[in-house]
Design a protein around this motif. Structure first.
Motif, short mmCIF file in Angstrom:
data_model
loop_
_atom_site.label_atom_id
_atom_site.label_comp_id
_atom_site.label_asym_id
_atom_site.label_seq_id
_atom_site.Cartn_x
_atom_site.Cartn_y
_atom_site.Cartn_z
N GLY A 74 36.30 37.70 45.88
CA GLY A 74 36.28 38.08 44.47
C GLY A 74 34.88 38.03 43.88
N ILE A 75 34.82 38.11 42.58
CA ILE A 75 33.55 38.24 41.87
C ILE A 75 32.63 37.04 42.13
CG2 ILE A 75 34.44 37.23 39.69
CD1 ILE A 75 32.86 39.45 38.21
N SER A 113 35.78 50.33 49.16
CA SER A 113 36.31 49.67 47.97
C SER A 113 35.83 50.44 46.73
CB SER A 113 35.79 48.24 47.93
OG SER A 113 35.84 47.73 46.63
N ASN A 139 28.44 42.70 42.68
CA ASN A 139 28.89 43.03 44.04
C ASN A 139 28.09 44.14 44.71
OD1 ASN A 139 30.05 45.37 42.93
ND2 ASN A 139 31.96 44.30 42.53
N TYR A 142 27.74 43.93 48.73
CA TYR A 142 28.97 44.37 49.41
C TYR A 142 29.10 45.89 49.26
CZ TYR A 142 34.20 44.54 49.66
OH TYR A 142 35.52 44.81 49.94
N ASN A 171 41.59 47.59 43.52
CA ASN A 171 41.88 46.15 43.71
C ASN A 171 43.29 45.98 44.26
OD1 ASN A 171 39.57 46.31 41.98
ND2 ASN A 171 39.91 44.20 41.35
N VAL A 186 41.04 38.00 41.35
CA VAL A 186 41.66 37.45 40.13
C VAL A 186 43.17 37.23 40.26
CG1 VAL A 186 41.82 39.77 39.04
CG2 VAL A 186 41.91 37.73 37.63
N ARG A 193 46.69 29.22 40.05
CA ARG A 193 46.36 28.32 38.93
C ARG A 193 47.55 28.13 37.99
NH1 ARG A 193 41.24 30.58 36.83
NH2 ARG A 193 40.53 30.35 38.95
N VAL A 207 40.96 30.83 32.34
CA VAL A 207 40.80 32.16 32.92
C VAL A 207 39.36 32.58 32.70
CG1 VAL A 207 41.73 34.50 33.02
CG2 VAL A 207 43.21 32.63 32.27
N ARG A 215 41.13 46.57 35.05
CA ARG A 215 41.23 46.72 36.50
C ARG A 215 42.51 47.48 36.84
NH1 ARG A 215 36.80 45.28 35.94
NH2 ARG A 215 35.62 43.66 37.03
N PRO A 274 31.30 35.47 34.82
CA PRO A 274 31.00 36.90 34.62
C PRO A 274 32.26 37.77 34.50
CG PRO A 274 30.66 36.29 36.92
CD PRO A 274 31.00 35.01 36.20
N LYS A 280 37.08 50.10 36.07
CA LYS A 280 36.95 50.92 37.30
C LYS A 280 38.31 51.50 37.69
CE LYS A 280 36.53 46.81 40.27
NZ LYS A 280 35.93 46.23 41.46
C1 LIG Z 1 38.15 44.36 44.81
C2 LIG Z 1 36.82 44.05 44.17
O1 LIG Z 1 36.74 42.67 43.81
C3 LIG Z 1 35.52 42.23 43.21
O2 LIG Z 1 35.35 42.76 41.94
P1 LIG Z 1 36.24 42.43 40.69
O3 LIG Z 1 37.16 43.55 40.44
O4 LIG Z 1 35.34 42.07 39.56
O5 LIG Z 1 37.08 41.21 41.22
P2 LIG Z 1 37.83 39.90 40.78
O6 LIG Z 1 39.24 40.11 41.15
O7 LIG Z 1 37.16 38.71 41.37
O8 LIG Z 1 37.66 39.76 39.19
C4 LIG Z 1 38.22 40.68 38.30
C5 LIG Z 1 38.07 40.21 36.88
O9 LIG Z 1 38.94 39.09 36.68
C6 LIG Z 1 38.24 38.02 36.04
N1 LIG Z 1 38.85 36.74 36.36
C7 LIG Z 1 39.49 35.93 35.47
N2 LIG Z 1 39.88 34.80 36.05
C8 LIG Z 1 39.50 34.90 37.36
C9 LIG Z 1 39.66 34.02 38.46
O10 LIG Z 1 40.18 32.94 38.38
N3 LIG Z 1 39.16 34.47 39.65
C10 LIG Z 1 38.56 35.69 39.80
N4 LIG Z 1 38.13 36.08 41.01
N5 LIG Z 1 38.39 36.54 38.75
C11 LIG Z 1 38.86 36.13 37.55
C12 LIG Z 1 36.81 38.20 36.54
O11 LIG Z 1 35.90 37.51 35.71
C13 LIG Z 1 36.66 39.72 36.49
O12 LIG Z 1 36.40 40.15 35.17
C14 LIG Z 1 34.30 42.69 43.91
O13 LIG Z 1 33.44 41.58 43.97
C15 LIG Z 1 34.52 43.47 45.11
O14 LIG Z 1 34.79 42.59 46.16
C16 LIG Z 1 35.67 44.41 45.04
O15 LIG Z 1 35.68 45.44 45.68
#
Ligand SMILES: C[C@H]1O[C@H](OP(=O)(O)OP(=O)(O)OC[C@H]2O[C@@H](n3cnc4c(=O)[nH]c(N)nc43)[C@H](O)[C@@H]2O)[C@@H](O)[C@@H](O)C1=O
Ligand SMILES: NC(=O)C1=CN([C@@H]2O[C@H](COP(=O)(O)OP(=O)(O)OC[C@H]3O[C@@H](n4cnc5c(N)ncnc54)[C@H](OP(=O)(O)O)[C@@H]3O)[C@@H](O)[C@H]2O)C=CC1
Length: 315
Positions: A74-75, A113, A139, A142, A171, A186, A193, A207, A215, A274, A280
């Motif tokens: 993830g992010i 991706s 990202n 990647y 995603n 996420v 959680r 969160v 997303r 962040p 997207k």
């Molecule tokens: C599939 C895609 O996945 C990654 O991009 P992303 O879409 O930003 O991925 P994400 O799922 O980690 O976050 C989506 C959103 O959600 C929010 N958010 C809230 N709470 C949590 C939380 O607890 N965890 C995470 N991870 N995000 C959270 C977070 O802050 C963000 O705004 C790429 O790095 C790349 O690898 C890629 O291709």
């Protein structure tokens, strides 16, 4: 174009078969009657090791390859381990694509991706938005590796007339996802959680970010279906988007996961984390025009994933 579906005993190497995507592809291939899958776990074959990959392909001679092995996260993981994300992914895809070509693989499908597209690409994002603007910084390492994978498939098609194709999933989520508290995406992060908060009777759940990013989520069973569809129906230079066409804000997603899990407390937003790219949503009309549509709604997919989590992950 050689038919993929016509020979159910063809030897198919699914790289990364224990992961979210690879395991869904294996399930779908079995459902479709394929009987000769070639599978190696990470500990049995490290795909970053060039000579081991070369020996494996020379010995096994698969007829088809689906490349679902990658360094994924993830992010937070992407932002924290940029060297791992660029180097491991470049190594895996370079080794697998080149060895596939050298050893007479008939067709290979590479998975990228939606993060390959510019941060501020026009929405919904068409395939031709690739390389038209700067990437999302959280990202980009990647994304650069994934763009190199697309370009490698294109270069081998152009120079050798070889059937290398690329799919760009949005995603994803579903059974066998990574539920790590910090390094996951996420949807599994929130599911875990909220579940732990419900069990502990906690009053609130944190969160990340502002909740405003949008997303697009696709159940991994739909992606697996699209992968098999593309192996049969698509042969072209350009990569192909694979999305659900439905987007939600992170706030809406959090509310939905909370409801499915049955947590009754409050959400607290951690603005030090962040947001990543603001939006997207991919335009998947190219795949739709070939005849593929997704089937699983986000709510049904969440219910199914939570059931899997309860049966397989929770302590
Ligand atoms: C599939 C895609 O996945 C990654 O991009 P992303 O879409 O930003 O991925 P994400 O799922 O980690 O976050 C989506 C959103 O959600 C929010 N958010 C809230 N709470 C949590 C939380 O607890 N965890 C995470 N991870 N995000 C959270 C977070 O802050 C963000 O705004 C790429 O790095 C790349 O690898 C890629 O291709
Ligand atoms: N998850 C998502 O939301 C999205 C995923 N994708 C793409 O789909 C593909 C699969 O992702 P996903 O299933 O989610 O990821 P997972 O992390 O669930 O699975 C990846 C698999 O690859 C294996 N692997 C990693 N490194 C190596 C290595 N050096 N040698 C051999 N095997 C290795 C992993 O094994 P181990 O765990 O033991 O390291 C794991 O089984 C990736 O290309 C990804 O970019 C695209 C868009 C969204």
């Amino acid at each position: 174009m050689e038919s993929f579906m016509s020979d159910k005993s063809a030897k198919i190497f699914v790289a990364g078969h224990k992961g979210l995507v690879g395991s869904a592809i294996v399930r779908k291939l079995h459902q479709n009657g394929f009987t000769n899958l070639l599978l190696r776990s990470h500990s049995e074959l490290d795909l970053t090791r060039q000579s081991e990959v070369e020996s494996f392909f020379a010995k096994e001679k698969p007829q088809f390859v689906i490349l679902a092995a990658a360094k994924v996260g993830g992010i937070h993981a992407n932002n924290t381990y940029p060297a791992d994300f660029i180097s491991i992914n470049l190594q895996i895809q370079t080794n697998v694509i080149h060895s596939s070509y050298i050893n007479g693989v008939k067709k290979i499908l590479f998975l990228g991706s939606s993060c390959i597209y510019p941060k501020f690409a026009p929405q919904p994002i068409l395939e031709n938005a690739l390389l038209t603007g700067p990437l999302e910084p959280t990202n980009e390492w990647y994304a650069i590796a994934k763009i190199a994978g697309i370009k490698m498939c294109q270069a081998y098609r152009l120079q050798y007339n070889w059937d290398a194709i690329s799919g760009m999933p949005t995603n994803l989520y579903g059974p066998n996802d990574n539920f790590h508290p910090e390094n996951s995406h996420v949807l599994p992060a929130l599911m875990r959680r909220f579940h732990e908060a419900k069990v502990e009777n906690a009053k609130e759940v944190v969160v990340w970010g502002s909740g405003s990013p949008l997303r697009e989520f696709l159940h991994v069973d739909d992606l697996a279906d699209a992968v098999i569809f593309m192996m049969e129906k698509y042969s072209g230079l350009e990569h192909v988007n694979v999305g659900s066409g439905i987007e939600v804000t992170i706030k809406e997603l959090a509310e939905l996961v909370k409801e499915v899990v049955g947590f009754e407390g409050e959400l607290v937003w951690d603005s030090t984390k962040p947001d990543g790219t603001p939006r997207k949503l991919m335009d998947s009309s190219k795949l739709a025009a070939l005849g593929w549509v997704p089937k699983v709604s986000l709510r049904d997919g969440l219910v199914d994933t939570y059931k899997w989590y309860l049966e397989n992950v929770k302590q």
